[in-house]
Design a protein around this motif. Structure first.
Motif, short mmCIF file in Angstrom:
data_model
loop_
_atom_site.label_atom_id
_atom_site.label_comp_id
_atom_site.label_asym_id
_atom_site.label_seq_id
_atom_site.Cartn_x
_atom_site.Cartn_y
_atom_site.Cartn_z
N SER A 61 0.83 -1.21 0.00
CA SER A 61 0.00 0.00 0.00
C SER A 61 0.86 1.26 0.00
CB SER A 61 -0.95 0.01 1.19
OG SER A 61 -0.25 0.09 2.42
N ASP A 62 2.02 1.22 0.69
CA ASP A 62 2.95 2.35 0.65
C ASP A 62 3.42 2.59 -0.78
OD1 ASP A 62 3.11 3.43 3.16
OD2 ASP A 62 5.25 3.06 3.41
N VAL A 70 -0.96 9.51 -3.97
CA VAL A 70 -1.83 9.65 -2.79
C VAL A 70 -0.99 10.14 -1.62
CG1 VAL A 70 -3.31 8.43 -1.15
CG2 VAL A 70 -3.43 7.88 -3.59
N ASP A 71 0.21 9.59 -1.48
CA ASP A 71 1.14 10.03 -0.44
C ASP A 71 2.10 11.07 -1.00
OD1 ASP A 71 0.18 8.52 1.65
OD2 ASP A 71 1.44 6.79 1.18
N THR A 72 2.14 12.21 -0.36
CA THR A 72 3.06 13.28 -0.74
C THR A 72 3.76 13.78 0.53
OG1 THR A 72 1.43 15.05 -0.39
CG2 THR A 72 1.44 13.97 -2.57
N GLY A 80 6.64 6.90 5.18
CA GLY A 80 7.55 7.99 4.82
C GLY A 80 8.90 7.55 4.30
N VAL A 81 9.15 6.24 4.26
CA VAL A 81 10.49 5.78 3.85
C VAL A 81 10.77 6.04 2.38
CG1 VAL A 81 10.65 4.02 5.66
CG2 VAL A 81 9.66 3.41 3.43
N ILE A 82 9.74 6.03 1.55
CA ILE A 82 9.94 6.32 0.12
C ILE A 82 10.11 7.82 -0.08
CG2 ILE A 82 9.01 6.10 -2.21
CD1 ILE A 82 7.39 3.70 -1.26
N LEU A 83 9.25 8.59 0.55
CA LEU A 83 9.28 10.04 0.40
C LEU A 83 10.59 10.63 0.90
CD1 LEU A 83 5.64 10.79 1.56
CD2 LEU A 83 6.51 11.06 -0.76
N ALA A 202 -5.77 13.58 -4.88
CA ALA A 202 -5.19 12.44 -5.61
C ALA A 202 -6.23 11.76 -6.51
CB ALA A 202 -4.63 11.42 -4.61
N GLY A 203 -7.49 12.16 -6.37
CA GLY A 203 -8.54 11.62 -7.23
C GLY A 203 -9.07 10.26 -6.83
#
Length: 299
Positions: A61-62, A70-72, A80-83, A202-203
């Motif tokens: 889901s991340d 969706v995640d910013t 938050g590990v990707i961001l 994010a729609g």
């Protein structure tokens, strides 16, 4: 270096959230103590399987939320590990798939040992968890995340865990799963209420967006209230021991969380951590419920 990597992956899988799956599996297994058929080895295997599948859902889901914007950096929902560039989107997705495969392999072993019913429940759980955000169903983005979470983290886990121990379906286990399922769903629902603005941008269409913030709040209150009401009803019906009234100790926490949500029309700051606060409520409520059932059997 290795220690830092472990910390990053523990953050990525959202280790703190595992009470949402460990508690219902433990609850289902503990119900077998009454019949003196508790099998510790199969209980541990069930825990490992469900934690791996839960980790898979969190990781996938991340990845999906990041890829779908969706995640910013202004949202609150992910690990938050990707961001923060601690892990790549691809690494997180691969980690999720590996956890899904490992959890499914343990599930296959349990189904081989305990029967076809466990295989059916396992397939529903694995596919449902994967489909929470992943294609083709992407249930979260269509407003179906809440009912899916209730099904998976309530009846499916409790009844399935009980079946592993006893090899038959229990109506009692189904009813006992309801309050835990409601509180676990409330965690997700709190998350969705908080993220209404970001999710709209994010729609995607969560339940909270579809029914509006005011009605979404009412559903949160309803899930909390029904969790406690169901405990009292089950005690009166003889399904739970009177000791399960211990769960009412958590009422002040439930009231505090509900008050934070009620006051969110004035400030959004409280909503940022409402999902984690609801998670703590679910954990404490679940532990007290398990303790009361176990103590009720022993006394």
């Amino acid at each position: 270096m290795i220690k830092e990597k472990i910390k990053i992956w523990l953050r990525a899988i959202r280790f703190f959230s595992f009470t949402g799956s460990v508690i219902p599996v433990t609850l289902g297994a503990i119900l077998a103590v009454k019949q003196s058929k508790f099998q510790f080895t199969y209980f541990i295997l069930s825990i490992f399987a469900i934690v791996l599948l839960h980790a898979a859902v969190n990781l996938i889901s991340d990845h999906d939320d990041y890829e779908k914007k969706v995640d910013t950096r202004n949202s609150y929902g992910s690990s938050g590990v990707i961001l923060e560039n601690l892990l790549t989107s691809k690494q997180v997705n691969i980690g999720g798939i590996i956890c899904l495969i490992l959890g499914s392999l343990i599930g296959l072993f349990l189904s081989y040992e305990k029967g076809l019913f466990i295989l059916v429940l396992g397939l529903i759980g694995a596919f449902g968890g994967y489909s929470y955000t992943a294609k083709p169903l992407m249930l979260k983005y269509k407003g179906l995340g809440a009912p899916l979470v209730f099904l998976l983290f309530g009846p499916l886990m409790v009844v399935g865990s009980y079946y592993v121990q006893m090899q038959h379906v229990s109506v009692e286990a189904f009813f006992v799963s309801i309050p835990v399922g409601l509180l676990t769903t409330a965690i997700l629902h709190a998350n969705d209420i908080r993220d209404i603005i970001h999710d709209k941008k994010a729609g995607i269409k969560t339940l909270s967006i579809n029914i509006g913030k005011s009605n979404a709040k009412k559903i949160y209150y309803g899930m909390i209230i029904l969790a406690y009401v169901s405990i009292i009803v089950m005690i009166l019906c003889g399904i739970l021991p009177y000791l399960s009234l211990l769960c009412l100790i958590t009422l002040p926490i439930a009231y505090k969380n509900s008050k934070i949500l009620y006051n969110s029309k004035l400030s959004i700051s409280g909503l940022i951590t409402l999902d984690k606060s609801t998670g703590k409520l679910q954990a404490q409520f679940g532990i007290l419920l398990i303790f009361s059932i176990l103590l009720g059997f022993l006394l």
